[in-house]
Design a protein around this motif. Structure first.
Motif, PDB file in Angstrom:
ATOM      1  N   GLN A  33       0.810  -1.213   0.000  1.00  0.00           N
ATOM      2  CA  GLN A  33       0.000   0.000   0.000  1.00  0.00           C
ATOM      3  C   GLN A  33       0.852   1.276   0.000  1.00  0.00           C
ATOM      4  OE1 GLN A  33      -3.507   0.085   2.638  1.00  0.00           O
ATOM      5  NE2 GLN A  33      -3.084  -2.049   3.114  1.00  0.00           N
ATOM      6  N   GLU A  34       2.022   1.221   0.648  1.00  0.00           N
ATOM      7  CA  GLU A  34       2.850   2.419   0.764  1.00  0.00           C
ATOM      8  C   GLU A  34       3.855   2.573  -0.366  1.00  0.00           C
ATOM      9  OE1 GLU A  34       1.978   4.511   3.044  1.00  0.00           O
ATOM     10  OE2 GLU A  34       0.504   3.081   3.772  1.00  0.00           O
ATOM     11  N   LEU A  35       3.877   1.636  -1.295  1.00  0.00           N
ATOM     12  CA  LEU A  35       4.807   1.735  -2.423  1.00  0.00           C
ATOM     13  C   LEU A  35       4.178   2.511  -3.571  1.00  0.00           C
ATOM     14  CD1 LEU A  35       6.376  -1.842  -2.682  1.00  0.00           C
ATOM     15  CD2 LEU A  35       7.402   0.211  -1.735  1.00  0.00           C
ATOM     16  N   GLY A  36       5.007   3.240  -4.308  1.00  0.00           N
ATOM     17  CA  GLY A  36       4.533   3.931  -5.497  1.00  0.00           C
ATOM     18  C   GLY A  36       4.442   2.976  -6.677  1.00  0.00           C
ATOM     19  N   GLY A  37       4.004   3.514  -7.804  1.00  0.00           N
ATOM     20  CA  GLY A  37       3.845   2.676  -8.994  1.00  0.00           C
ATOM     21  C   GLY A  37       5.147   2.054  -9.443  1.00  0.00           C
ATOM     22  N   GLU A  38       6.240   2.824  -9.413  1.00  0.00           N
ATOM     23  CA  GLU A  38       7.535   2.310  -9.841  1.00  0.00           C
ATOM     24  C   GLU A  38       8.022   1.206  -8.904  1.00  0.00           C
ATOM     25  OE1 GLU A  38      10.784   1.849 -12.256  1.00  0.00           O
ATOM     26  OE2 GLU A  38       8.961   3.036 -12.590  1.00  0.00           O
ATOM     27  N   GLY A  39       7.843   1.424  -7.597  1.00  0.00           N
ATOM     28  CA  GLY A  39       8.239   0.404  -6.631  1.00  0.00           C
ATOM     29  C   GLY A  39       7.462  -0.888  -6.805  1.00  0.00           C
ATOM     30  N   MET A  97       3.868  -1.380   4.642  1.00  0.00           N
ATOM     31  CA  MET A  97       5.275  -1.509   4.345  1.00  0.00           C
ATOM     32  C   MET A  97       5.781  -0.192   3.813  1.00  0.00           C
ATOM     33  SD  MET A  97       7.189  -4.152   1.797  1.00  0.00           S
ATOM     34  CE  MET A  97       6.718  -3.244   0.340  1.00  0.00           C
ATOM     35  N   ALA A  98       6.662   0.433   4.539  1.00  0.00           N
ATOM     36  CA  ALA A  98       7.185   1.727   4.117  1.00  0.00           C
ATOM     37  C   ALA A  98       8.036   1.555   2.881  1.00  0.00           C
ATOM     38  CB  ALA A  98       8.022   2.333   5.243  1.00  0.00           C
ATOM     39  N   PRO A  99       8.119   2.595   2.015  1.00  0.00           N
ATOM     40  CA  PRO A  99       8.902   2.494   0.798  1.00  0.00           C
ATOM     41  C   PRO A  99      10.342   2.098   1.100  1.00  0.00           C
ATOM     42  CG  PRO A  99       7.551   4.468   0.771  1.00  0.00           C
ATOM     43  CD  PRO A  99       7.428   3.889   2.136  1.00  0.00           C
ATOM     44  N   VAL A 149       3.006 -18.059 -15.620  1.00  0.00           N
ATOM     45  CA  VAL A 149       3.699 -17.201 -14.647  1.00  0.00           C
ATOM     46  C   VAL A 149       3.834 -15.780 -15.184  1.00  0.00           C
ATOM     47  CG1 VAL A 149       5.871 -16.826 -13.411  1.00  0.00           C
ATOM     48  CG2 VAL A 149       4.936 -19.131 -13.620  1.00  0.00           C
ATOM     49  N   ILE A 150       4.146 -15.644 -16.469  1.00  0.00           N
ATOM     50  CA  ILE A 150       4.276 -14.313 -17.068  1.00  0.00           C
ATOM     51  C   ILE A 150       2.946 -13.575 -17.040  1.00  0.00           C
ATOM     52  CG2 ILE A 150       4.695 -13.118 -19.262  1.00  0.00           C
ATOM     53  CD1 ILE A 150       6.855 -15.257 -19.821  1.00  0.00           C
ATOM     54  N   CYS A 151       1.845 -14.295 -17.235  1.00  0.00           N
ATOM     55  CA  CYS A 151       0.521 -13.666 -17.133  1.00  0.00           C
ATOM     56  C   CYS A 151       0.271 -13.135 -15.718  1.00  0.00           C
ATOM     57  CB  CYS A 151      -0.572 -14.670 -17.515  1.00  0.00           C
ATOM     58  SG  CYS A 151      -0.653 -15.051 -19.271  1.00  0.00           S
ATOM     59  N   ILE A 152       0.672 -13.914 -14.711  1.00  0.00           N
ATOM     60  CA  ILE A 152       0.545 -13.451 -13.331  1.00  0.00           C
ATOM     61  C   ILE A 152       1.393 -12.210 -13.122  1.00  0.00           C
ATOM     62  CG2 ILE A 152       0.920 -14.057 -10.898  1.00  0.00           C
ATOM     63  CD1 ILE A 152      -1.285 -15.681 -12.148  1.00  0.00           C
ATOM     64  N   GLY A 153       2.621 -12.242 -13.640  1.00  0.00           N
ATOM     65  CA  GLY A 153       3.510 -11.087 -13.520  1.00  0.00           C
ATOM     66  C   GLY A 153       2.939  -9.847 -14.177  1.00  0.00           C
ATOM     67  N   ALA A 154       2.298 -10.022 -15.330  1.00  0.00           N
ATOM     68  CA  ALA A 154       1.698  -8.886 -16.028  1.00  0.00           C
ATOM     69  C   ALA A 154       0.571  -8.273 -15.204  1.00  0.00           C
ATOM     70  CB  ALA A 154       1.176  -9.321 -17.396  1.00  0.00           C
ATOM     71  N   ILE A 155      -0.213  -9.122 -14.545  1.00  0.00           N
ATOM     72  CA  ILE A 155      -1.292  -8.617 -13.688  1.00  0.00           C
ATOM     73  C   ILE A 155      -0.715  -7.820 -12.527  1.00  0.00           C
ATOM     74  CG2 ILE A 155      -3.113  -9.325 -12.075  1.00  0.00           C
ATOM     75  CD1 ILE A 155      -3.678 -11.684 -13.949  1.00  0.00           C
ATOM     76  N   LEU A 156       0.341  -8.337 -11.896  1.00  0.00           N
ATOM     77  CA  LEU A 156       0.980  -7.618 -10.786  1.00  0.00           C
ATOM     78  C   LEU A 156       1.634  -6.328 -11.272  1.00  0.00           C
ATOM     79  CD1 LEU A 156       2.665 -10.525  -8.772  1.00  0.00           C
ATOM     80  CD2 LEU A 156       0.405  -9.487  -8.458  1.00  0.00           C
ATOM     81  N   PHE A 157       2.185  -6.358 -12.471  1.00  0.00           N
ATOM     82  CA  PHE A 157       2.835  -5.164 -13.043  1.00  0.00           C
ATOM     83  C   PHE A 157       1.844  -4.029 -13.216  1.00  0.00           C
ATOM     84  CE2 PHE A 157       4.997  -2.635 -16.295  1.00  0.00           C
ATOM     85  CZ  PHE A 157       6.298  -2.645 -15.823  1.00  0.00           C
ATOM     86  N   CYS A 158       0.585  -4.381 -13.471  1.00  0.00           N
ATOM     87  CA  CYS A 158      -0.469  -3.375 -13.660  1.00  0.00           C
ATOM     88  C   CYS A 158      -1.240  -3.107 -12.376  1.00  0.00           C
ATOM     89  CB  CYS A 158      -1.438  -3.843 -14.748  1.00  0.00           C
ATOM     90  SG  CYS A 158      -0.692  -4.121 -16.360  1.00  0.00           S
ATOM     91  N   ALA A 159      -0.688  -3.515 -11.227  1.00  0.00           N
ATOM     92  CA  ALA A 159      -1.407  -3.407  -9.956  1.00  0.00           C
ATOM     93  C   ALA A 159      -1.773  -1.968  -9.617  1.00  0.00           C
ATOM     94  CB  ALA A 159      -0.568  -4.021  -8.828  1.00  0.00           C
ATOM     95  N   SER A 160      -0.884  -1.015  -9.903  1.00  0.00           N
ATOM     96  CA  SER A 160      -1.165   0.387  -9.568  1.00  0.00           C
ATOM     97  C   SER A 160      -2.348   0.917 -10.360  1.00  0.00           C
ATOM     98  CB  SER A 160       0.074   1.250  -9.819  1.00  0.00           C
ATOM     99  OG  SER A 160       1.101   0.922  -8.910  1.00  0.00           O
ATOM    100  N   GLY A 161      -2.445   0.502 -11.619  1.00  0.00           N
ATOM    101  CA  GLY A 161      -3.593   0.902 -12.421  1.00  0.00           C
ATOM    102  C   GLY A 161      -4.880   0.330 -11.877  1.00  0.00           C
TER     103      GLY A 161
END
Length: 201
Positions: A33-39, A97-99, A149-161
């Motif tokens: 929750q405390e991480l930015g999009g890049e993190g 979790m702090a940045p 696994v790559i599909c799961i990674g893609a979903i996590l990669f778009c988590a901020s959106g």
């Protein structure tokens, strides 16, 4: 050709849902929750590589590793359940979790193992690794597993959106509910492991 394609698709679908993508996403959002999009994107990449490594090790060497160290699937269930329960307590208590903190830790434990690669996935990988004999089946299985696994990674990669869609309040509610679900799953894993162990003994 249709035989190969059908086999690939069936294995991909099986492992995509065995990796519980939406549950993993909810845990990922709640624990970052405390991480930015890049993190989050950097963490998603690390989680993806950790899951890939864990999956292929279990796919090719799972049965040998468990036999070498004298580990049973029930023992893995108990250990995974304890780790999940610790994560669940933190999430229910709202400990963020702090940045910059614990990113390397949570990318492998608990996000990759045991949240993404849990006992169900571990068992399936070990069984498939032992069952597949023909070279084309092994190659297709590897490709399908990597694709899942790559599909799961893609979903996590778009988590901020995704977070923008459901909002911060939605993430907070999701975090509490996910923590409760994790606690229940952890308890079930431990109970199942103990039950299986007692039956063996």
């Amino acid at each position: 050709m249709n035989l190969y394609l059908n086999f690939f698709i069936s294995v991909w679908i099986k492992f995509f849902f065995l990796l519980t993508p939406f549950f993993v996403l909810s845990v990922f959002l709640s624990m970052t929750q405390e991480l930015g999009g890049e993190g989050r994107r950097k963490l998603a990449v690390r989680v993806t590589f950790a899951v890939l490594l864990a999956c292929f090790v279990l796919y090719f060497f799972g049965n040998h590793l468990f036999s070498l160290f004298g580990i049973t699937l029930d023992a893995f269930r108990i250990g995974a359940g304890v780790l999940l329960f610790l994560s669940a307590v933190q999430m229910v208590q709202g400990e963020g979790m702090a940045p910059g903190e614990r990113q390397d830790d949570i990318s492998v434990v608990p996000l990759a193992i045991p949240i993404t690669v849990g006992p169900a996935t571990t068992g399936a990988l070990m069984v498939m690794g032992a069952d597949l004999q023909e070279n084309w089946q092994i190659a297709a299985g590897c490709g399908a597993l990597a694709a899942a696994v790559i599909c799961i990674g893609a979903i996590l990669f778009c988590a901020s959106g995704i977070e923008h869609v459901i909002g911060r309040k939605g993430i907070t509610i999701l975090s509490k509910l996910t923590g409760l679900m994790l606690a229940a799953i952890a308890a079930q894993l431990v109970f199942t492991g103990i039950k299986g162990f007692l039956h063996i003994v």
